[in-house]
Design a protein around this motif. Structure first.
Motif, PDB file in Angstrom:
ATOM      1  N   UNK A  21      -4.933   3.061   6.538  1.00  0.00           N
ATOM      2  CA  UNK A  21      -4.424   2.200   5.462  1.00  0.00           C
ATOM      3  C   UNK A  21      -5.381   1.046   5.157  1.00  0.00           C
ATOM      4  N   UNK A  80       3.998   8.869   2.451  1.00  0.00           N
ATOM      5  CA  UNK A  80       4.196   8.417   1.066  1.00  0.00           C
ATOM      6  C   UNK A  80       5.318   7.402   0.993  1.00  0.00           C
ATOM      7  N   UNK A  87       1.177   4.080  -3.233  1.00  0.00           N
ATOM      8  CA  UNK A  87       0.862   5.505  -3.161  1.00  0.00           C
ATOM      9  C   UNK A  87       2.126   6.342  -3.011  1.00  0.00           C
ATOM     10  N   UNK A  88       3.285   5.668  -2.906  1.00  0.00           N
ATOM     11  CA  UNK A  88       4.522   6.423  -2.694  1.00  0.00           C
ATOM     12  C   UNK A  88       5.546   6.183  -3.783  1.00  0.00           C
ATOM     13  N   UNK A  99      -9.397   8.748 -14.653  1.00  0.00           N
ATOM     14  CA  UNK A  99      -9.129   9.919 -15.478  1.00  0.00           C
ATOM     15  C   UNK A  99      -8.931   9.580 -16.955  1.00  0.00           C
ATOM     16  N   UNK A 130      -2.862  -0.756  -4.957  1.00  0.00           N
ATOM     17  CA  UNK A 130      -2.903  -0.944  -3.505  1.00  0.00           C
ATOM     18  C   UNK A 130      -3.240  -2.379  -3.134  1.00  0.00           C
ATOM     19  N   UNK A 163       0.837  -1.200   0.000  1.00  0.00           N
ATOM     20  CA  UNK A 163       0.000   0.000   0.000  1.00  0.00           C
ATOM     21  C   UNK A 163       0.868   1.244   0.000  1.00  0.00           C
ATOM     22  N   UNK A 164       1.928   1.200   0.808  1.00  0.00           N
ATOM     23  CA  UNK A 164       2.756   2.386   0.905  1.00  0.00           C
ATOM     24  C   UNK A 164       3.545   2.625  -0.384  1.00  0.00           C
ATOM     25  N   UNK A 166       0.550   9.864 -13.352  1.00  0.00           N
ATOM     26  CA  UNK A 166      -0.814   9.423 -13.066  1.00  0.00           C
ATOM     27  C   UNK A 166      -1.639  10.456 -12.320  1.00  0.00           C
ATOM     28  N   UNK A 167      -1.149  11.693 -12.290  1.00  0.00           N
ATOM     29  CA  UNK A 167      -1.937  12.748 -11.678  1.00  0.00           C
ATOM     30  C   UNK A 167      -2.156  12.550 -10.185  1.00  0.00           C
ATOM     31  N   UNK A 168      -1.189  11.916  -9.511  1.00  0.00           N
ATOM     32  CA  UNK A 168      -1.320  11.762  -8.073  1.00  0.00           C
ATOM     33  C   UNK A 168      -2.173  10.583  -7.657  1.00  0.00           C
ATOM     34  N   UNK A 169      -2.765   9.882  -8.632  1.00  0.00           N
ATOM     35  CA  UNK A 169      -3.563   8.709  -8.281  1.00  0.00           C
ATOM     36  C   UNK A 169      -2.653   7.566  -7.866  1.00  0.00           C
ATOM     37  N   UNK A 170      -3.146   6.656  -7.015  1.00  0.00           N
ATOM     38  CA  UNK A 170      -2.301   5.541  -6.590  1.00  0.00           C
ATOM     39  C   UNK A 170      -2.087   4.549  -7.726  1.00  0.00           C
ATOM     40  N   UNK A 184       4.589   4.973  -7.330  1.00  0.00           N
ATOM     41  CA  UNK A 184       3.434   5.604  -7.954  1.00  0.00           C
ATOM     42  C   UNK A 184       3.811   6.159  -9.327  1.00  0.00           C
ATOM     43  N   UNK A 185       2.865   6.037 -10.246  1.00  0.00           N
ATOM     44  CA  UNK A 185       3.089   6.552 -11.591  1.00  0.00           C
ATOM     45  C   UNK A 185       3.197   8.068 -11.555  1.00  0.00           C
ATOM     46  N   UNK A 240      -5.460  15.944  -8.686  1.00  0.00           N
ATOM     47  CA  UNK A 240      -4.186  15.318  -8.313  1.00  0.00           C
ATOM     48  C   UNK A 240      -3.651  15.825  -6.992  1.00  0.00           C
ATOM     49  N   UNK A 284     -11.791   2.791  -8.814  1.00  0.00           N
ATOM     50  CA  UNK A 284     -10.656   3.415  -9.479  1.00  0.00           C
ATOM     51  C   UNK A 284      -9.749   2.390 -10.148  1.00  0.00           C
ATOM     52  N   UNK A 318      -4.364   9.296  -0.903  1.00  0.00           N
ATOM     53  CA  UNK A 318      -4.595   9.530  -2.332  1.00  0.00           C
ATOM     54  C   UNK A 318      -5.330  10.855  -2.481  1.00  0.00           C
ATOM     55  N   UNK A 319      -5.315  11.445  -3.674  1.00  0.00           N
ATOM     56  CA  UNK A 319      -5.873  12.789  -3.830  1.00  0.00           C
ATOM     57  C   UNK A 319      -7.306  12.932  -3.308  1.00  0.00           C
ATOM     58  N   UNK A 333      -0.276  -3.738 -13.354  1.00  0.00           N
ATOM     59  CA  UNK A 333       0.376  -2.694 -12.582  1.00  0.00           C
ATOM     60  C   UNK A 333       0.317  -3.018 -11.095  1.00  0.00           C
TER      61      UNK A 333
END
Lengths: 362, 364, 310
Positions: B191, B364, A169-170, B121, A279, A165-166, A177-181, A173-174, B350, B97, B162-163, A276
């Motif tokens: 989490x 993160x 999102x960390x 998106x 999470x 998970x970490x 990807x616009x901040x998406x996980x 992360x792509x 984002x 998502x 996440x955003x 890919x």
């Protein structure tokens, strides 16, 4: 009075017949359950067992999917079976699967966006290594401090899930990807993807690896000294020690093998069907594989068949679920029943039923 | 039953008179739904399934809906979608998502089938995406919370960094600190989206730290129950329902809620497929279109606060107010939005930073 | 960061509540394993208990009946495992895992009408002035009856195993079923009783989740608690006191990490959320390293099939 009498050798005939008997019993019991839920039992059973294989609408797609679904199960179960035969209990294949996917993907993503042929093999190696390392933790704690490997390998699954998970999102992360996980899509990157090798067959490198593992395990167990040691250690630990089997090395070998194979399954899955790191891309293959290993009676060929059967119930179950509106929970219970019956009728292979008063056997 | 048939017939007649009813549509329109959880989760998936039922109620015999629950993201999702498409679905809603890439892959293989992906998106000719501006609801919650807190400590149970979640925290904090500058947010990252026991523990921990308002971005009612229990010690904890109304905990501790109401959108899009006007789009709807609903504000909220909250709802509905309106600084003090400026959707989608005043770091 | 804001009183009080479900389930599994049976289906039995207890409590309005029904439901499900492994001699590991799969499905089916309902509440015992004492008032006298029951059962389990003839028989069966059989003990019957007891305890643990700790019904709500209970049994080296220690340690770290987060301690969250698992492993390593010479207490015939040949 009904009694059981142990057969001197397992019955060959029954070992082939019992799976069919179990399926027949499951069909009856499951049919009753579906009927009780107000669904057409005949249609439900047909959709689960027949449609994925032969229905003109679905079969062309579903049949190859059997391999996709069974591949990781067989790969992991083959490794686990080696350990289970030797009395080494790796319950944490799910964790090794996750870590293999993570390390493999990390190596690949570090090289993004290079386009060389070497990337995919590198990732596969890194995946196997990751799974191996994760399995080495319980192995070393076991050999060094005598810590129970069931507990350590199981708890490390949760640690791996948190790491996943970490990472999703960390670090992994792509960045686009616009901040998406979730990581970049590896199956869309030519250098890293694990494609369908022959169109329309579902065959990808993970499935190939699963079959190689099955053959390898078969040879190891039947033709090789290490296989003999494994079997001996499981059946007669004391005799094994006299025969010169080093228990510590055996633990390291078995956990390492199963970890590496689980890691391989993980990296093949994220570069192929899953595509890919996300999470929760892991879907419990590591746990289901334990069932597969035992359903296959810890025999490599049996495991391959058991993996395919499990895959069939998953895929057929999905079809039944949305075509007939059967709750996913009922499908889960149905799978549970099938396993119960498969495990129960196995008694006929090793034992003979005696009617009448008990007698002394052996 | 009879009434539904009549309605269905009436609807059919209506469509036929508009002339859009071509011969190939004589069959039922088949709509598939792919769910990430069980329909009985009482939260995210439950609300999507309510939307599906609303589609059935609206179009009666003209539609057939199918759904698959508990579909893991990844390879399994791709297979379920493909099988649905093979079974003749005309439109498939994929409601998580993590289904984004699988949806795009499957859509490429079935150009004649329409897909709708939630909260992502990516789009394609036959893939639309839709999401809800939950942060608008968060602003209303923040307003109520900021007014009602006595300890000036607000606890926030967050799921993953996440955003979507960060946006909710920021929106709630901005609204709360606007009415109560002394307000502090304590954030716990669970989490997980769904682990009732852990959520209950998180709520208890926050309450023990002095929080008297609990906001949650996880889906179970466990925090509500924990708040109800802690409230008996002479203090009152208030909470807000998440994803579904959680009305069983009203009027206290649950004083209001954010409800995901997918029904209007699903009905509209199924209708578009029926009359052949469906086009790919990317929408982010909020209170204005009814996708985000504010659950009833209970009587435990003082009259003036309730009126103020409803006023915010109306202003957002009318487009007169945006929860992210400058001046707003980022946590490090740098300027994000100047006076009067509103946030653009790209940045919001984002969002990976806290606004000024929030403490702690985003993991993160 | 303000560590003083974390109240030890409330921390201990809430860790006791957090640990109770796994404590109950682990005690049951301890008895099962002491009898030489490895049942990996704890998760399935817990969640079945959770819904049986919840449904009964909602229908009757009586949480005590709910707990009774949970124990019954868990025991019935465990007997499926019992019949398969003891009479049909199926493999215990696989059967246990299948039981988990089946239990998860069965519980969702049973629970379809119970989503979004509030169960009748299980009150804290009112012990009058005792509950008002500082620290001990809240920690010792401020709980619901199930917490006390679970602590009583720790002692009772210890007493049963160490001080009673029946306990001795049970351990004998687990250590060597052939020897026990030769002594005239009914191996199969003993094991079936142990399995049913384990199921009942797992059911109670599940009901504590759905009726007290959460309290609500949702599919999959045990979220892995059964697996933790299994780990705790190994952790305890098969001793009731160890089970208590393990459950409270695990519950304690879980609660503490959330409290640390809530107090704003600047530690990376992802490591905090792994900490219950890592600390449990670390403690076990230390314990097993110290005691590496002697046996760790696993029953010798754990997980082995028994078939009487005469």
């Amino acid at each position: 009075m009904i009694g059981l009498e142990k057969r001197p050798t397992p019955s060959r005939a029954w070992s082939y017949a019992t799976p069919f008997l179990a399926v027949a019993l499951t069909v009856i019991a499951g049919g009753l359950m579906f009927a009780a839920l107000g669904k057409d039992p005949v249609a439900a059973i047909r959709t689960i067992f027949y449609d994925p294989l032969f229905d003109p609408q679905f079969a062309a797609y579903s049949r190859p999917q059997l391999l996709v679904k069974a591949g990781p199960l067989i790969l992991i179960a083959t490794g686990l079976a080696l350990g289970f035969r030797a009395g080494v209990w790796n319950i944490g294949a799910e964790g090794q699967y996750i870590i293999g996917a993570l390390t493999g993907a990390a190596v690949g993503l570090a090289l993004y966006p290079a386009e060389t042929r070497a990337i995919f093999p590198l990732m596969v190696l890194a995946g196997a290594l990751g799974g191996w390392v994760w399995a080495m933790i319980p192995a070393i704690l076991k050999t060094r401090f005598n810590t129970n490997e069931i507990l350590v390998s199981l708890l490390l699954v949760y640690v791996a899930e948190n790491l996943l998970a970490s990472m999703a999102v960390g670090r992994l992360r792509n960045p686009e990807g616009g901040g998406f996980p979730g990581s970049r899509n590896l199956s869309q990157w030519d250098a890293a993807k694990n494609p369908e090798l022959v169109a329309g067959t579902g065959m990808h490198w993970g499935v190939v690896a699963a079959f190689i593992a099955v053959i390898f395990a078969y040879i190891l167990l039947n033709r090789h000294l290490a296989g003999f040691h494994i079997k001996l250690a499981g059946q007669a630990p004391r005799a094994a020690r006299f025969a010169g089997v080093n228990p510590a090395r055996l633990v390291v070998f078995c956990l390492g093998m199963s970890g590496a194979l689980a890691g391989l399954a993980g990296i093949f899955e994220v570069t192929g069907p899953a595509g890919q790191i996300s999470i929760d891309f892991n879907v419990g293959y590591g746990f289901t594989a334990i069932i597969v290993a035992f359903l296959g009676r810890l025999h490599p060929v049996g495991i391959a068949l058991a993996g395919l059967l499990m895959a069939l119930t998953y895929i057929g179950g999905e079809l039944a679920s949305f075509m007939l509106g059967i709750p996913a929970a009922a499908i889960q219970a149905f799978q549970g029943m099938l396993l119960f019956f498969l495990l129960a009728v196995d008694v006929l292979t090793n034992y003979r039923i005696r009617l009448g008063h008990r007698e002394v056997a052996r | 039953m009879l009434r539904r048939t009549l309605l269905g017939a009436a609807a059919t007649a209506l469509v036929m008179t508009t002339g859009a009813f071509a011969a190939e549509h004589a069959e039922k329109t088949k709509v598939g739904f792919v769910y990430v959880g069980p329909v009985g989760d009482g939260g995210w998936t439950y609300e999507h399934d309510q939307g599906r039922l609303a589609v059935e109620a609206e179009y009666g015999d003209m539609v057939e809906t199918v759904f698959q629950e508990n579909v893991p993201e990844g390879a399994d999702a791709e297979r379920v979608m493909t099988q649905m498409a093979l079974s003749g679905a005309d439109l498939i809603f994929t409601t998580s998502f993590g289904y984004m890439d699988p949806t795009i892959n499957v859509a490429a293989k079935f150009p004649d089938v329409k897909f709708e992906h939630a909260t992502g998106y990516k789009t394609a000719d036959n893939v639309a995406n839709y999401s809800a501006r939950f942060y608008e609801g968060r602003a209303v919650q923040g307003y109520i919370a900021g007014n009602m807190t006595e300890t000036n400590k607000i606890g926030y149970i967050a799921s993953f960094p996440i955003p979507e979640v960060i946006r909710g925290i920021n929106a709630a904090y901005l609204a709360a600190s606007a009415v109560n500058p002394d307000v502090e947010f304590n954030i716990v990252w669970a989490f997980t989206w769904f682990d009732p026991a852990k959520e209950a523990d998180a709520a208890k921990a926050l309450i023990e730290q002095g929080a008297d308002v609990i906001l949650q971005h996880t889906d179970s009612t466990a925090p509500q129950a924990a708040a109800a229990e802690a409230s008996t010690d002479g203090k009152q904890i208030i909470t807000f329902g998440q994803a579904s109304d959680m009305a069983e905990y009203a009027p206290l501790p649950r004083v209001s809620s954010i409800i995901d109401n997918w029904a209007p959108y699903y009905i509209e899009r199924v209708g578009a497929v029926m009359d052949g006007t469906w086009e790919s789009q990317s929408v982010w709807q909020g209170i204005d279109k009814g996708m985000v609903e504010i659950g009833e504000i209970s009587d435990a909220v003082p009259e003036d606060v309730k009126a103020g909250a409803l006023d915010i709802v109306e202003q957002i509905r009318a487009g007169e107010m945006h929860p992210f309106t400058g001046p707003i600084n980022k946590q490090d003090g740098s300027v994000w939005l100047a006076e009067g400026e509103t946030a653009d959707d790209g940045t919001l989608l984002g969002m990976d930073f806290y606004v000024e005043g929030l403490t702690g770091e985003i993991p993160n | 960061m303000d560590l003083s804001a974390i109240s030890a009183t409330l921390l201990v009080a809430s860790l006791m509540v957090a640990a109770t479900p796994i404590l109950l389930a682990a005690l049951g599994e301890l008895i099962v394993e002491k009898a030489g049976v490895l049942n990996l289906g704890v998760e399935g039995m817990m969640i079945t208990g959770a819904i049986c207890g919840f449904a009964t409590a909602v229908e009757t309005g009586n949480p005590v009946l709910g707990f009774a029904a949970a124990a019954l439901g868990g025991a019935m499900l465990s007997l499926v495992f019992g019949v398969l492994t003891q009479i049909f001699l199926s493999n215990q590991v696989a059967t246990g895992l299948a039981l988990t799969l089946f239990g998860l499905g069965l519980s969702s089916l049973l629970g379809q009408g119970y989503v979004g309902i509030k169960p009748p509440s299980t009150a804290r015992l009112d012990l009058g002035p005792l509950s008002d004492l500082p620290f001990v008032g809240r920690v010792v006298f401020g709980h619901d009856w199930v917490v006390y029951l679970s602590l009583f059962l720790v002692v009772a389990t210890w007493y049963f195993l160490r001080r009673t003839r029946a306990g001795l028989k049970l351990r004998a069966v687990g250590e060597s079923h052939h020897a026990a059989h030769a002594l005239g003990l009914k191996v199969r019957a003993v094991r079936l009783c142990a399995i049913a007891f384990g199921g009942a305890m797992a059911g109670l643990g599940g009901a504590y989740l759905s009726l007290v700790r959460v309290p609500q019904w949702t599919e999959g709500m045990t979220a892995g608690a059964g697996w933790i209970a299994l780990a705790i049994v190994v952790f305890s080296s098969w001793r009731p006191g160890g089970v208590l220690l393990g459950a409270y340690l695990f519950g304690g770290v879980t609660v503490l990490q959330l409290n640390l987060q809530a107090a704003g301690v600047a530690l990376p969250v992802e490591y905090l959320s792994m900490s219950p698992y890592l600390i449990t492993i670390a403690v076990l390593v230390v314990m097993s390293a110290r005691g590496s010479k002697r046996s760790l207490g696993a029953p010798a015939d754990l997980g082995k099939q028994f078939h009487a040949t005469h």
